[in-house]
Design an enzyme around this catalytic site. Sequence first.
Site, short mmCIF file in Angstrom:
data_model
loop_
_atom_site.label_atom_id
_atom_site.label_comp_id
_atom_site.label_asym_id
_atom_site.label_seq_id
_atom_site.Cartn_x
_atom_site.Cartn_y
_atom_site.Cartn_z
N TYR A 50 0.81 -1.22 0.00
CA TYR A 50 0.00 0.00 0.00
C TYR A 50 0.84 1.27 0.00
CZ TYR A 50 -3.92 -3.08 1.30
OH TYR A 50 -4.86 -4.06 1.35
N GLY A 51 2.07 1.20 0.45
CA GLY A 51 2.97 2.35 0.40
C GLY A 51 2.67 3.45 1.39
#
Length: 122
Positions: A50-51
């Site tokens: 998801y970063g």
Amino acid sequence: MTNNVITLNNGVDLPAVGLGVFQTPPHETTTAVEEALRAGYRLIDTAAAYGNGAQVGEGIRNSGLSRDEDFIETKIWISDYGCDATLHGFEKSAAKLGVDHIDLVLLHQPLPSTSRSMPTVR
């Protein structure tokens, strides 16, 4: 929020309702996590892919809850499948989140049968 939980086979209580941060822009993630926890959510679902792990961790710290009052679930990306790679992926996720433990780690998606071994408890 209610305190409904699902008790897993190992006795761990998993909150039945949580906040997922998939596609939450990093600049909005900290506030979203912080406000969800203040509103009574106790499960935060994230993933390496998801970063926004650093922002999730910041929201958890900003919420004012002690770490044992929330439940962090994350997922290991397929490039980190296999025993040693999964352990490394776990360490990377914990570092990005800035936490000393993660409550539940899942494999992000199933793969066809491979020669890679799946992680085992050590």
